[in-house]
Each structure stands twice: as C-alpha cells, then as structure tokens.
Motif scaffolding. Structure first.
Motif, PDB file in Angstrom:
ATOM      1  N   TRP A   8       7.427   8.825  18.978  1.00 16.60           N
ATOM      2  CA  TRP A   8       7.744   7.537  18.723  1.00 16.60           C
ATOM      3  C   TRP A   8       8.606   7.608  17.389  1.00 16.60           C
ATOM      4  N   GLU A   9       9.038   6.450  17.198  1.00 15.15           N
ATOM      5  CA  GLU A   9       9.588   6.124  15.820  1.00 15.15           C
ATOM      6  C   GLU A   9       8.651   6.097  14.606  1.00 15.15           C
ATOM      7  N   ALA A  10       9.080   6.856  13.763  1.00 13.69           N
ATOM      8  CA  ALA A  10       8.223   6.810  12.461  1.00 13.69           C
ATOM      9  C   ALA A  10       8.194   5.424  11.815  1.00 13.69           C
ATOM     10  N   PRO A  11       6.983   5.076  11.517  1.00 11.53           N
ATOM     11  CA  PRO A  11       7.080   3.664  10.812  1.00 11.53           C
ATOM     12  C   PRO A  11       7.555   3.665   9.326  1.00 11.53           C
ATOM     13  N   ASP A  12       8.057   2.633   8.977  1.00  6.82           N
ATOM     14  CA  ASP A  12       8.737   2.482   7.633  1.00  6.82           C
ATOM     15  C   ASP A  12       7.516   2.116   6.438  1.00  6.82           C
ATOM     16  N   ILE A  13       6.481   2.845   6.045  1.00  3.91           N
ATOM     17  CA  ILE A  13       5.716   2.445   5.314  1.00  3.91           C
ATOM     18  C   ILE A  13       5.648   3.439   4.200  1.00  3.91           C
TER      19      ILE A  13
ATOM     20  N   GLU B  41      -3.208   7.165  10.507  1.00  2.62           N
ATOM     21  CA  GLU B  41      -3.802   6.163  11.471  1.00  2.62           C
ATOM     22  C   GLU B  41      -2.964   5.710  12.506  1.00  2.62           C
ATOM     23  N   PHE B  42      -1.551   5.368  11.981  1.00  2.00           N
ATOM     24  CA  PHE B  42      -0.724   4.911  12.953  1.00  2.00           C
ATOM     25  C   PHE B  42      -0.301   5.875  14.188  1.00  2.00           C
ATOM     26  N   ASP B  43      -0.127   7.204  13.558  1.00  2.00           N
ATOM     27  CA  ASP B  43       0.345   8.366  14.492  1.00  2.00           C
ATOM     28  C   ASP B  43      -0.866   8.479  15.463  1.00  2.00           C
ATOM     29  N   SER B  44      -2.332   8.532  15.102  1.00  2.70           N
ATOM     30  CA  SER B  44      -3.352   8.569  15.951  1.00  2.70           C
ATOM     31  C   SER B  44      -3.371   7.385  16.859  1.00  2.70           C
ATOM     32  N   PHE B  45      -3.117   6.195  16.493  1.00  5.17           N
ATOM     33  CA  PHE B  45      -2.750   4.988  17.274  1.00  5.17           C
ATOM     34  C   PHE B  45      -1.812   5.331  18.600  1.00  5.17           C
ATOM     35  N   GLN B  46      -0.797   5.645  18.078  1.00  6.32           N
ATOM     36  CA  GLN B  46       0.194   6.161  19.101  1.00  6.32           C
ATOM     37  C   GLN B  46      -0.220   7.204  20.180  1.00  6.32           C
ATOM     38  N   ALA B  47      -0.698   8.174  19.454  1.00 10.02           N
ATOM     39  CA  ALA B  47      -0.898   9.339  20.299  1.00 10.02           C
ATOM     40  C   ALA B  47      -2.347   8.895  21.227  1.00 10.02           C
TER      41      ALA B  47
ATOM     42  N   MET C 139      -5.311  -2.609  16.717  1.00  2.00           N
ATOM     43  CA  MET C 139      -4.870  -3.208  15.330  1.00  2.00           C
ATOM     44  C   MET C 139      -3.643  -3.491  15.392  1.00  2.00           C
ATOM     45  N   GLU C 140      -3.538  -4.979  15.012  1.00  2.00           N
ATOM     46  CA  GLU C 140      -2.423  -5.769  15.026  1.00  2.00           C
ATOM     47  C   GLU C 140      -1.306  -5.442  14.434  1.00  2.00           C
ATOM     48  N   LEU C 141      -1.512  -4.745  13.081  1.00  2.00           N
ATOM     49  CA  LEU C 141      -0.265  -4.191  12.198  1.00  2.00           C
ATOM     50  C   LEU C 141       0.250  -2.910  13.098  1.00  2.00           C
ATOM     51  N   PHE C 142      -0.401  -2.168  13.615  1.00  2.00           N
ATOM     52  CA  PHE C 142       0.164  -0.907  14.331  1.00  2.00           C
ATOM     53  C   PHE C 142       0.640  -1.461  15.671  1.00  2.00           C
ATOM     54  N   GLN C 143       0.344  -2.504  16.216  1.00  2.00           N
ATOM     55  CA  GLN C 143       1.111  -3.094  17.519  1.00  2.00           C
ATOM     56  C   GLN C 143       2.475  -3.595  16.987  1.00  2.00           C
ATOM     57  N   ARG C 144       2.513  -4.104  16.002  1.00  2.00           N
ATOM     58  CA  ARG C 144       3.962  -4.652  15.428  1.00  2.00           C
ATOM     59  C   ARG C 144       4.643  -3.404  14.986  1.00  2.00           C
ATOM     60  N   LEU C 145       4.111  -2.421  14.420  1.00  2.00           N
ATOM     61  CA  LEU C 145       4.913  -1.241  13.805  1.00  2.00           C
ATOM     62  C   LEU C 145       5.294  -0.375  14.923  1.00  2.00           C
ATOM     63  N   ALA C 146       4.688  -0.571  16.209  1.00  2.00           N
ATOM     64  CA  ALA C 146       5.030   0.344  17.463  1.00  2.00           C
ATOM     65  C   ALA C 146       5.994  -0.209  17.939  1.00  2.00           C
ATOM     66  N   GLU C 147       6.791  -1.379  17.771  1.00  2.00           N
ATOM     67  CA  GLU C 147       7.982  -2.118  18.226  1.00  2.00           C
ATOM     68  C   GLU C 147       9.221  -1.112  17.728  1.00  2.00           C
ATOM     69  N   GLY C 148       8.841  -0.449  16.654  1.00  2.00           N
ATOM     70  CA  GLY C 148       9.921   0.449  16.076  1.00  2.00           C
ATOM     71  C   GLY C 148      10.835  -0.192  15.141  1.00  2.00           C
ATOM     72  N   HIS C 149      12.096   0.479  14.661  1.00  2.00           N
ATOM     73  CA  HIS C 149      12.999  -0.189  13.403  1.00  2.00           C
ATOM     74  C   HIS C 149      13.743  -1.359  13.984  1.00  2.00           C
ATOM     75  N   ALA C 150      13.460  -1.589  15.303  1.00  2.00           N
ATOM     76  CA  ALA C 150      14.422  -2.787  15.849  1.00  2.00           C
ATOM     77  C   ALA C 150      13.520  -4.160  15.323  1.00  2.00           C
ATOM     78  N   ALA C 151      12.200  -3.805  15.019  1.00  2.00           N
ATOM     79  CA  ALA C 151      11.649  -5.277  14.540  1.00  2.00           C
ATOM     80  C   ALA C 151      11.732  -5.408  13.235  1.00  2.00           C
ATOM     81  N   GLY C 152      12.534  -4.510  12.435  1.00  2.00           N
ATOM     82  CA  GLY C 152      12.746  -4.765  11.052  1.00  2.00           C
ATOM     83  C   GLY C 152      11.567  -5.054   9.967  1.00  2.00           C
ATOM     84  N   ILE C 153      10.497  -4.102  10.410  1.00  2.00           N
ATOM     85  CA  ILE C 153       9.237  -4.324   9.372  1.00  2.00           C
ATOM     86  C   ILE C 153       9.305  -3.197   8.439  1.00  2.00           C
TER      87      ILE C 153
END
Length: 346
Positions: A44-49, A31-37, A1-15
């Motif tokens: 991994w860094e917790a996403p800003d959601i 779902e993001f946690d499952s994607f990373q696992a 999923m493109e959204l999760f791929q962008r979030l996986a970049e971490g807080h440095a991506a500023g998303i």
C-alpha cells in the motif's frame, strides 16, 4: 478508524497528517500499517504522516529548491544552533562564571523555542533573565542571514502562497496549540488548505493515585504493574518516567529484572526483552564513539583532565595493551604536574 480509512485512499486524496512529536508519528504509521495488513493487503502507499516541525521544514526545502531559493536564509542544524549559543555564552561577561557552557547552551535553545512558540514578549526579571536577554541579542546578530527551527514556521507561513501545498492537513492529537502553531494553521487556511484538528479516539478508563517512599520503589511497583498487565494479555502498556534521560539505565535494569528474571545470569538465553524504552541511548554513551569524540574535542579545545586521562588510557588507541604500564606511569606524572584542564599545546 475513520482517519485510516481516509489515508487508505492514498496520495490522490491529498491528505497530510501532522503530529506534535516524532514518536506519535511513528506510532500512527505503525497502526496504519497494521490496519492495512488486517485487510489482507500486501502492499500500500505509505501515508504522509510526519511531525509538525518536519512538515514545516519540508515546505522550506520545497521553497529552497524553487525560484525562491536564492532569497531564502539557510536553515541552521541543531548542532549549529547549539554551537552558536555556546559561543555567545562563552564570550559574554556572565558566561565566564559558568562551569558548563554546553548545558547552558541547550537550555538557551529550549527557552528560545518557547519564546517563539508562545509569543513571550520582553519583560523585566532577575539576573538570569538579564543575562539571557543579552545572549539573545548576540545570538540574533550571529544568525543574521540564517534561520533556525524556532523561527522557521513564521518564515514559511509567509511563503505559502508560492509553495506546493497539500489539499487537506489533519492536525492529529494536538492537545494544546501554542500560538505560533495556531497562527501557522490559520495561515494555511487562508491559502486554501483545509485544516482539520483531529482528536484520538477516546476510551473509558479509571485512574488511581498512590504514593511511594522513594522513586526506586515507585519504579519497582511500575514494573510489577506492567508485568501483571502483560500476563493478562494486554496489547499496549505504557509507563511514563519523569527525567527518563537521567534514569534510563535504572529503568532498564529494574524492568529487565522484573519482566524477565534471570536475564543476566550466566548461560541465560539472549532473548529480546519484552519492553521498549522510547528514549534511545546517545551515541556518546558507547565507549568507542566517546573516545573518537574525545579525540576530536582535544584536537581543537582544552578538555578537563579527567577526559584527557581517560583518552590516554583508552583501549581503542593503537598500542593500548603493549603500552599499558607506560601510559599509566605517564598519566600519574601528568596528574601531578598539570592543572584542571589539558590542551595539546600544553
């Protein structure tokens, strides 16, 4: 999923991802946690959601603890908003005829938020509209110098040039954007935030419409349908129940019986039920909490006699067992002599 791929970049991506409601935020984080696992990661860094309202409130808190803090109005809590509405209604001429000002206060708060979300202007209406208009005027007077959740996005939109902001803001799954929300996103764009509206991935499906003689039969059929899908191995099954707050106990009873027959029989294994009800049970539904809230209410206000009677016979008060007979006798005597409401002064 493109959204999760962008979030996986971490807080440095500023998303930052904002959603229409808290439930969708929780689901997206899960779902993001499952994607990373699934990638074999253990950390991994917790996403800003977060929900839109929480995002706006976070920006307000950033402003509050900056040099702007002494100039900002204080944010009312939901309980404070509800109490102010209740006081406004109770002190009005129209409110004196209402039996339940608490319920009216909740409805007024909902209407107040809708007015701001959809930019509803003044107009002419019936007696209810006239009463609400008067209550709004009094509520605005009571909240001078304060701010509530309905007006907070408009306040924060005017402070964006002075606040620390995310570089990218993804508005996820906003099927309908109320004018207030759209104006806020436009203000974000004007202040250099890259705002993108993201839609969930669509899947091909089919729909069938049917009818039932009663709501009870409809709920039974929905539970059987869900069990059949569960037995097929479906990973995600959802059932939408109108007026879930009022029907929660019925929903739990029916789905428990269908999804796990015999769950309530003596000696049955106390295993987790294979479904989750998204609407949690209010704390006031728990007897101990209800008794504590009742005592607080009786300490400051008049309460209905039924409420006072329940407190008098409560098993959570000291001496309940040894004084059971005497309390029952007192309750019977009070029932004959007191009116519909009871106060400690009486």
């Amino acid at each position: 999923m493109e959204l999760f791929q962008r979030l996986a970049e971490g807080h440095a991506a500023g998303i930052t991802v904002v959603t229409p409601n808290p439930r969708l935020s929780r689901a997206l984080i899960s779902e993001f946690d499952s994607f990373q696992a699934a990638k074999g990661l253990t950390a991994w860094e917790a996403p800003d959601i977060l929900p839109f309202g929480a995002f706006v409130e976070r920006l307000w808190e950033d402003a509050l603890y900056s040099e702007l803090g002494d100039k900002l109005p204080l944010l009312l809590t939901p309980a404070q908003e509800r109490l102010l509405w209740q006081q406004v209604i109770a002190s009005s001429r129209e409110g004196k005829d209402l039996l339940f000002t608490e319920t009216a206060a909740v409805h007024c708060g909902d209407a107040w938020r809708l007015l701001h979300q959809w930019r509803v202007g003044e107009g002419r209406g019936n007696e209810d509209h006239s009463a609400f208009s008067e209550w709004v005027k009094q509520y605005e007077k009571q909240t001078l110098g304060d701010i509530d959740s309905a007006r907070l996005p408009d306040l924060v939109a005017g402070l964006l040039d002075k606040l620390k902001k995310p570089r990218r803001l993804l508005a996820y799954a906003f099927d309908i954007l109320p004018p207030q929300t759209r104006e806020f996103f436009n203000a974000c764009r004007r202040h250099g935030i890259e705002v993108t509206e993201v839609k969930p991935e669509t899947t091909k499906t089919s729909s069938i419409r049917t009818s039932f003689p009663s709501g009870k039969e409809e709920l039974e059929c929905a539970a059987k349908w869900a069990r059949a899908r569960l037995e097929e191995g479906r990973a995600r099954i959802g059932v939408v129940v109108p007026q879930l707050a009022q029907r929660r106990k019925e929903v739990v009873r029916v789905f428990s019986r269908v999804m796990q027959p015999g769950y309530s029989l003596p000696g049955a294994e106390n295993a987790p039920l294979p479904f989750n009800v998204s609407l949690g049970e209010p704390l006031s539904n728990y007897p101990l909490v209800d008794a504590a809230l009742g005592l607080l209410e009786l300490s400051f206000h008049s309460v209905e006699f039924a409420r006072a009677s329940k407190l008098l016979r409560s098993p959570f008060l000291a001496g309940a067992e040894s004084e059971m007979a005497r309390r029952a006798t007192l309750d019977a005597r009070l029932r004959r002599n007191l009116g519909a409401t009871v106060a400690l002064s009486k």
